[in-house]
Design a protein around this motif. Structure first.
Motif, PDB file in Angstrom:
ATOM      1  N   GLU A 129       0.865  -1.274  -0.104  1.00  0.00           N
ATOM      2  CA  GLU A 129       0.115   0.110  -0.017  1.00  0.00           C
ATOM      3  C   GLU A 129       0.633   1.228   0.124  1.00  0.00           C
ATOM      4  OE1 GLU A 129      -2.884  -0.239   3.360  1.00  0.00           O
ATOM      5  OE2 GLU A 129      -3.642  -1.920   2.551  1.00  0.00           O
ATOM      6  N   ALA A 130       1.836   1.216   0.914  1.00  0.00           N
ATOM      7  CA  ALA A 130       2.852   2.470   1.016  1.00  0.00           C
ATOM      8  C   ALA A 130       3.560   2.606  -0.612  1.00  0.00           C
ATOM      9  CB  ALA A 130       4.101   2.190   1.951  1.00  0.00           C
ATOM     10  N   ALA A 153       2.258   1.694  -3.495  1.00  0.00           N
ATOM     11  CA  ALA A 153       1.224   2.078  -4.295  1.00  0.00           C
ATOM     12  C   ALA A 153       0.893   3.615  -4.137  1.00  0.00           C
ATOM     13  CB  ALA A 153       0.017   1.258  -4.213  1.00  0.00           C
ATOM     14  N   SER A 154       0.855   3.916  -2.752  1.00  0.00           N
ATOM     15  CA  SER A 154       0.553   5.429  -2.610  1.00  0.00           C
ATOM     16  C   SER A 154       1.595   6.543  -3.012  1.00  0.00           C
ATOM     17  CB  SER A 154       0.303   5.599  -1.183  1.00  0.00           C
ATOM     18  OG  SER A 154       1.555   5.196  -0.287  1.00  0.00           O
ATOM     19  N   SER A 155       2.960   5.909  -3.056  1.00  0.00           N
ATOM     20  CA  SER A 155       4.120   6.873  -3.407  1.00  0.00           C
ATOM     21  C   SER A 155       4.263   6.974  -4.821  1.00  0.00           C
ATOM     22  CB  SER A 155       5.347   5.803  -2.911  1.00  0.00           C
ATOM     23  OG  SER A 155       5.557   4.730  -3.345  1.00  0.00           O
TER      24      SER A 155
END
Length: 559
Positions: free
Chosen positions: A553-554, A556-558
């Motif tokens: 998730e981290a 993907a968000s970055s």
């Protein structure tokens, strides 16, 4: 003739050259004595200076201490202490490796000297491998592999190991232990540093299977590995009794590895009995054993609500009767000011130790008490009346309005708001009261860990008493046993119950049950619907999968 007979007689007494000039008859007597009692040659070496090994002061450097003590004990050839070899970096074979050896390589291999051949066998010589701390080079772990550890070597260890202040683990792999030498090994463990928490005895089958002695009530071992020791159902019975019985329980062991043994259904049942009242073991491996459905169902049963036996019900009633007088002792008297400081301190200590014995409603009232005390410090009479109404649940915070008592209380966490006079106004006081409530809940959690499991909240159904089950065990490995779909059904019921329980208890602290369960490589298809359901229920509970999902998730968000 006399010259021929003097040579063997002179060898046991090499330090005395005078014996070589003795007559033939004396030499024959010495020769005959050496043949009749060959074991008597070694003790005189130690008897020459018997006090030296005892008087030797260890330096804390294992390599020096072990060599010196071996020399003083009469050893001439003894294992060396060497650093544990590090694994080599990843090797990528090149294309040239597949080619045939050149003529130069063949010429070199044909001209190998005797020294180069001997150097290859140095690897197989007995050694004591040590893992060193990177900063101060202190010994953290000891590895002994593939050579017999006798009684005399253990006696030397009992002198040099206590000086290792940072020793954390001892690993003995195929060292030929016997039941007698195991007893000697267990006796030297309390002499070692308090940092020693891990013991591994693998490949050391014992006739009496006395491994349970490592899990005695006074043992400080937290991690124990007993793989590949031919432990059968009888050995599992002894280990299960060491985990817990009706009147005793191991409180230090955190992980137990029993992989690659001969434990069957009966042995698994004994281990399940040990898990009934054990609340310290977090990690258990029974991989590569002989457990079938009957044993699997026993293990699954203790991880969800199970019925108490008649003897357990009787013992629970006895404990409740003992608890009654303690609660009456904790209840405050009508004249609070007449109590001495020592009496108040005793009541605080008793109350703190039995916080976990109260019901949930009483716990809620206890957590609300500090607010009442904070608002009505000067009205001690009203506080006493409230304590009398709510009963023994208020005992952990008795005496907290007194500043002089707060510093002497056995559990100072609850009385933190009263330790220093406040200079702020109302809002700050409220925040301090919240801190008091949180710290008190931590105290309840700590006290729950030490309470007898038979005093946990129970459920009465159809005249039977049911305990909530063992929710402390987090890791269970049953890889490569003989479990079929029948055993899977039992674990499915357990996982479903624990999943519902953890959702209901997500807001509060406390154990929630298994986080990792391995049932692979058993006697069922990987596409079995029951097995797939278990995997789907366990996936969100697995902390490793949670960490991976957070990383994804981290990422993907970055992006």
């Amino acid at each position: 003739m006399s010259g021929e007979t003097s040579a063997p007689g002179a060898s046991p007494r090499a330090p005395r050259p005078a014996t070589q000039k003795s007559s033939g008859t004396v030499t024959k007597k010495g020769d005959r004595g050496a043949k009749e009692k060959p074991a008597a040659v070694l003790p005189p070496v130690g008897e020459e200076e018997p006090k030296n090994p005892e008087e030797y002061q260890c330096t804390g450097v294992l390599e020096i201490d072990f060599a010196e003590l071996c020399t003083l004990s009469g050893y001439t050839d003894f294992p060396k202490v060497v650093p544990r070899p590090r694994p080599h970096p990843t090797f990528f074979p090149s294309a040239s490796m597949s080619e045939k050896p050149t003529q130069e390589d063949q010429r070199l291999s044909g001209s190998c000297s005797l020294n180069s051949v001997e150097s290859k066998y140095v690897f197989f010589r007995p050694t004591i491998q040590v893992e060193l701390d990177q900063e101060d080079k202190a010994v953290k772990e000891i590895y002994i592999r593939g050579w017999k550890v006798e009684e005399r070597i253990l006696g030397i260890f009992s002198k040099c190991l206590p000086s290792l202040s940072q020793l954390q683990a001892i690993n003995l792999w195929k060292v030929g232990l016997t039941d007698k030498t195991l007893t000697t090994f267990i006796a030297l463990l309390p002499l070692c540093s308090s940092t020693l928490r891990k013991v591994s005895l693998e490949g050391n089958p014992l006739p009496e299977q006395s491994y349970h002695k490592l899990m005695a009530l006074d043992s400080t071992i937290a991690h124990l590995s007993l793989r590949n020791n031919n432990i059968d159902d009888h050995g599992a019975q002894l280990l299960g009794q060491a985990l817990s019985t009706l009147h005793s329980c191991n409180r230090t062991l955190v992980s137990l590895n029993l992989g690659f043994n001969h434990i069957g259904d009966e042995g698994a049942g004994y281990l399940a009995d040990g898990l009934r009242l054990n609340r310290s073991l977090l990690w258990l491996s029974l991989a590569h054993n002989r457990i079938q459905d009957k044993g699997a169902l026993k293990l699954a049963e203790v991880l969800r609500p199970f019925e108490l036996t008649h003897t357990e019900v009787v013992e629970r009633r006895r404990l409740l009767l003992e608890k009654g007088p303690l609660e009456r002792m904790r209840s405050p008297s009508s004249s609070r000011h007449g109590e001495s400081k020592s009496d108040r301190e005793k009541s605080q200590a008793i109350g703190a130790s039995s916080v976990a014995l109260v019901d949930k409603a009483d716990k809620v009232q206890t957590m609300k008490t500090p607010k009442g005390l904070g608002k009505k410090k000067e009205k001690s009479g009203e506080v006493v009346k409230k304590d009398e109404k709510s009963g023994s649940a208020q005992s952990p915070v008795q005496g907290s309005p007194k500043k002089e008592d707060s510093t002497k209380a056995g559990k100072g966490k609850v009385t933190i708001p009263e330790q220093k006079p406040t200079k702020g106004k109302g809002p700050k006081t409220g925040s301090r009261e919240k801190r008091s409530i949180l710290l008190e809940s931590e105290l309840v959690t700590e006290a729950m860990e030490m309470v007898n499991p038979l005093l946990e909240p129970v459920e009465h159904r159809d005249g039977k008493v049911f305990m909530p089950g063992n929710k402390v065990l987090l890791h269970l490995n049953l890889l490569r046993n003989r479990i079929t779909e029948v055993g899977l059904e039992g674990f499915l019921s357990t996982v479903q119950y624990q999943a519902q329980f953890s959702k209901a208890k997500s807001a509060s602290k406390g154990p929630v049950g298994l986080l990792w369960l391995s049932l692979a490589k058993n006697c069922f298809s990987p596409q079995c619907p029951t097995y797939i359901m278990i995997q789907e229920l366990m996936l969100p509970r697995d902390p490793i999968s949670k960490a991976k999902s957070r990383e994804e998730e981290a990422m993907a968000s970055s992006t």
